[in-house]
Design a protein around this motif. Structure first.
Motif, PDB file in Angstrom:
ATOM      1  N   SER A 105     -16.958   7.111   0.425  1.00 16.62           N
ATOM      2  CA  SER A 105     -16.645   7.570   1.225  1.00 16.62           C
ATOM      3  C   SER A 105     -15.904   7.753   2.784  1.00 16.62           C
ATOM      4  N   PHE A 106     -16.269   6.567   2.642  1.00 15.93           N
ATOM      5  CA  PHE A 106     -15.296   6.090   3.939  1.00 15.93           C
ATOM      6  C   PHE A 106     -13.824   6.389   3.806  1.00 15.93           C
ATOM      7  N   PHE A 107     -12.631   5.483   3.562  1.00 15.96           N
ATOM      8  CA  PHE A 107     -11.629   6.059   3.495  1.00 15.96           C
ATOM      9  C   PHE A 107     -10.929   7.730   3.690  1.00 15.96           C
ATOM     10  N   GLU A 108     -11.829   8.590   2.050  1.00 10.80           N
ATOM     11  CA  GLU A 108     -11.595   9.580   2.729  1.00 10.80           C
ATOM     12  C   GLU A 108     -12.035   9.816   4.483  1.00 10.80           C
ATOM     13  N   ASN A 109     -13.519  10.342   4.184  1.00 14.89           N
ATOM     14  CA  ASN A 109     -13.727  10.657   5.875  1.00 14.89           C
ATOM     15  C   ASN A 109     -13.184  10.064   6.817  1.00 14.89           C
ATOM     16  N   VAL A 110     -12.815   9.176   6.965  1.00 10.88           N
ATOM     17  CA  VAL A 110     -11.726   8.599   8.525  1.00 10.88           C
ATOM     18  C   VAL A 110     -10.561   8.279   8.033  1.00 10.88           C
ATOM     19  N   HIS A 111     -10.182   8.274   7.387  1.00 11.31           N
ATOM     20  CA  HIS A 111      -8.249   7.689   7.523  1.00 11.31           C
ATOM     21  C   HIS A 111      -7.924   8.775   6.356  1.00 11.31           C
ATOM     22  N   LYS A 112      -8.369   9.415   5.537  1.00  7.75           N
ATOM     23  CA  LYS A 112      -8.079  10.623   4.587  1.00  7.75           C
ATOM     24  C   LYS A 112      -7.505   9.821   3.529  1.00  7.75           C
ATOM     25  N   LEU A 113      -7.856   8.773   2.839  1.00  9.61           N
ATOM     26  CA  LEU A 113      -7.025   8.348   1.707  1.00  9.61           C
ATOM     27  C   LEU A 113      -8.162   7.950   0.422  1.00  9.61           C
ATOM     28  N   SER A 114      -7.910   7.750  -0.088  1.00  6.74           N
ATOM     29  CA  SER A 114      -9.128   7.775  -1.069  1.00  6.74           C
ATOM     30  C   SER A 114      -9.511   5.912  -1.955  1.00  6.74           C
ATOM     31  N   GLY A 115     -10.869   6.428  -1.629  1.00  5.71           N
ATOM     32  CA  GLY A 115     -11.075   4.487  -2.370  1.00  5.71           C
ATOM     33  C   GLY A 115     -10.273   3.976  -3.358  1.00  5.71           C
ATOM     34  N   GLU A 116      -9.338   5.222  -4.388  1.00  2.32           N
ATOM     35  CA  GLU A 116      -9.087   4.213  -5.231  1.00  2.32           C
ATOM     36  C   GLU A 116      -7.913   3.772  -4.968  1.00  2.32           C
ATOM     37  N   PHE A 117      -7.167   4.126  -3.874  1.00  2.00           N
ATOM     38  CA  PHE A 117      -5.559   3.983  -3.415  1.00  2.00           C
ATOM     39  C   PHE A 117      -6.336   3.009  -2.756  1.00  2.00           C
ATOM     40  N   VAL A 118      -6.993   2.808  -1.696  1.00  2.00           N
ATOM     41  CA  VAL A 118      -7.068   1.528  -0.657  1.00  2.00           C
ATOM     42  C   VAL A 118      -7.360   0.042  -1.946  1.00  2.00           C
ATOM     43  N   TYR A 119      -8.167   0.732  -2.861  1.00  2.00           N
ATOM     44  CA  TYR A 119      -8.648  -0.645  -3.877  1.00  2.00           C
ATOM     45  C   TYR A 119      -7.406  -0.857  -4.252  1.00  2.00           C
ATOM     46  N   THR A 120      -6.495   0.021  -5.014  1.00  2.00           N
ATOM     47  CA  THR A 120      -5.324  -1.075  -5.887  1.00  2.00           C
ATOM     48  C   THR A 120      -4.460  -1.739  -4.369  1.00  2.00           C
ATOM     49  N   GLN A 121      -4.232  -1.310  -3.156  1.00  5.75           N
ATOM     50  CA  GLN A 121      -3.913  -1.497  -2.240  1.00  5.75           C
ATOM     51  C   GLN A 121      -4.284  -2.752  -2.107  1.00  5.75           C
ATOM     52  N   ALA A 122      -5.097  -2.923  -1.448  1.00  7.40           N
ATOM     53  CA  ALA A 122      -5.875  -4.187  -1.674  1.00  7.40           C
ATOM     54  C   ALA A 122      -5.229  -4.925  -2.553  1.00  7.40           C
ATOM     55  N   GLN A 123      -5.490  -4.743  -3.873  1.00  3.27           N
ATOM     56  CA  GLN A 123      -5.069  -5.527  -4.479  1.00  3.27           C
ATOM     57  C   GLN A 123      -3.860  -6.157  -4.587  1.00  3.27           C
ATOM     58  N   GLN A 124      -3.194  -5.217  -4.595  1.00  5.01           N
ATOM     59  CA  GLN A 124      -1.793  -5.793  -3.970  1.00  5.01           C
ATOM     60  C   GLN A 124      -1.553  -6.932  -2.581  1.00  5.01           C
ATOM     61  N   GLU A 125      -2.988  -6.861  -2.196  1.00  3.79           N
ATOM     62  CA  GLU A 125      -2.985  -7.348  -0.995  1.00  3.79           C
ATOM     63  C   GLU A 125      -2.252  -6.716   0.087  1.00  3.79           C
ATOM     64  N   ASP A 126      -1.573  -5.892   0.412  1.00  3.26           N
ATOM     65  CA  ASP A 126      -1.397  -5.149   1.129  1.00  3.26           C
ATOM     66  C   ASP A 126      -2.049  -5.235   2.905  1.00  3.26           C
ATOM     67  N   VAL A 127      -0.992  -5.633   3.919  1.00  2.00           N
ATOM     68  CA  VAL A 127      -2.520  -5.815   5.080  1.00  2.00           C
ATOM     69  C   VAL A 127      -3.110  -4.712   5.542  1.00  2.00           C
ATOM     70  N   GLN A 128      -2.003  -3.563   5.566  1.00  2.93           N
ATOM     71  CA  GLN A 128      -3.637  -2.536   5.382  1.00  2.93           C
ATOM     72  C   GLN A 128      -4.459  -1.620   5.439  1.00  2.93           C
ATOM     73  N   ALA A 129      -4.758  -2.104   3.985  1.00  2.00           N
ATOM     74  CA  ALA A 129      -6.026  -1.843   3.243  1.00  2.00           C
ATOM     75  C   ALA A 129      -7.186  -2.934   3.416  1.00  2.00           C
ATOM     76  N   LEU A 130      -6.600  -3.873   3.362  1.00  2.00           N
ATOM     77  CA  LEU A 130      -7.295  -5.137   4.009  1.00  2.00           C
ATOM     78  C   LEU A 130      -7.821  -4.718   4.776  1.00  2.00           C
ATOM     79  N   LYS A 131      -6.831  -4.464   6.315  1.00  2.00           N
ATOM     80  CA  LYS A 131      -8.113  -4.028   6.952  1.00  2.00           C
ATOM     81  C   LYS A 131      -8.391  -2.863   7.459  1.00  2.00           C
ATOM     82  N   LEU A 132      -8.792  -2.299   6.664  1.00  2.00           N
ATOM     83  CA  LEU A 132      -9.659  -0.843   5.978  1.00  2.00           C
ATOM     84  C   LEU A 132     -11.015  -1.177   5.330  1.00  2.00           C
ATOM     85  N   TYR A 133     -10.503  -2.268   4.664  1.00  2.00           N
ATOM     86  CA  TYR A 133     -11.768  -3.070   4.144  1.00  2.00           C
ATOM     87  C   TYR A 133     -12.669  -4.021   5.269  1.00  2.00           C
ATOM     88  N   GLU A 134     -12.111  -4.114   6.172  1.00  2.35           N
ATOM     89  CA  GLU A 134     -12.944  -4.949   7.044  1.00  2.35           C
ATOM     90  C   GLU A 134     -13.206  -4.214   7.732  1.00  2.35           C
TER      91      GLU A 134
END
Length: 282
Positions: free
Chosen positions: A174-203
């Motif tokens: 729930s971190f992504f929704e709580n802090v960045h107003k993004l769904s975890g599923e969306f961030v995970y999908t973006q990270a799989q595509q090596e999206d720089v911003q998504a990878l920073k959120l996982y950091e």
């Protein structure tokens, strides 16, 4: 472990169970539950699944539930997603119906026991099964025994104060929704595509989770922490940042010796529920 134990995993919308013997499971039986039904409605759903698994050679039944449990009496309180289950004397009800010992505990403790008896926790003296999903919870094994605490509240690391909230706010899916107003599923999908911003959120997530693990190390000093829950699938995206924080632990040898593994155990909830019998040492 040659006894035949029914393991039951009670979820929000489904109940799943199987007969566990040694490392083998029977075919898994699954049934939808009437989550918004009465206490009796949900009990009858549990009965229906158990009836399908019950045989004369069953030694015991273990049940994992997403709630606080009076482990000695087998009473479950305020079950998540099942509003009618405010106080259910599940052990007493099930033992009266099936005439075998019944063991009840919460789902995080069952996850830890499943890993300890059947997964990557085998052979360790102390371990933490850390579930990181919608929330953060854990089961604790100390000296080869589950420690649940007198109120089944041990391992609720996610509720410990952290920054301006609690660890769960920053360390769960729930971190992504709580802090960045993004769904975890969306961030995970973006990270799989090596999206720089998504990878920073996982950091960021990894940094917070590393701090949480440091807190666990200071309090329990486990040999191994096994990660479960949905967030474990994204482990490669936050592993480095997580370990960067762990390595700032004050006692460097402890950090070097700590093992962290990602659960690969299938049906850990069912296996862990069955393992409640083994942990009880009956």
């Amino acid at each position: 472990m040659k006894e035949k134990i029914i393991g039951i995993d009670l979820g929000a919308t489904n109940i799943r169970g199987a007969v566990v013997q040694e490392n083998d499971l029977s075919q898994i039986t699954s049934q939808r539950i009437r989550s918004n039904g009465s206490e009796e409605d949900v009990l009858h759903d549990v009965f229906a699944l158990t009836d399908a698994l019950m045989h004369d050679d069953i030694t015991a039944i273990g049940i994992g539930v997403p709630s606080v449990v009076d482990v000695q009496e087998g009473i479950v309180y305020d079950v998540q997603y099942i509003p009618s289950w405010k106080e259910v004397h599940l052990k007493e009800i099930m033992e009266h119906r099936y005439h075998v010992p019944v063991f009840v505990n919460n789902d995080a403790n069952c996850f830890a026991l499943g890993e300890y008896y059947f997964g990557k926790g085998k052979g360790y003296d102390s371990m933490i099964g850390l579930t990181v999903g919608t929330g953060v919870g854990a089961g604790i094994i100390i000296h080869k025994k589950l420690y649940a605490g007198p109120n089944c509240g041990a391992g609720e690391f996610g509720m410990v104060d952290y920054l301006d909230k609690v660890y769960e706010y920053y360390c769960s899916g729930s971190f992504f929704e709580n802090v960045h107003k993004l769904s975890g599923e969306f961030v995970y999908t973006q990270a799989q595509q090596e999206d720089v911003q998504a990878l920073k959120l996982y950091e960021e997530l990894g940094t917070h989770l590393g701090n949480c693990i440091k807190m666990i190390m200071y309090t329990y000093d486990p040999q191994i922490i096994i990660l479960g829950g949905s967030v474990r699938h994204a482990y490669k995206y936050f592993e480095e940042a997580m370990w960067k924080r762990i390595k700032t632990f004050a006692f460097s040898k402890s950090a070097e010796r700590l093992s962290i593994e990602v659960s690969s155990l299938q049906n850990s909830g069912i296996l862990g529920a069955a393992a409640l019998y083994f942990d009880a040492g009956v």
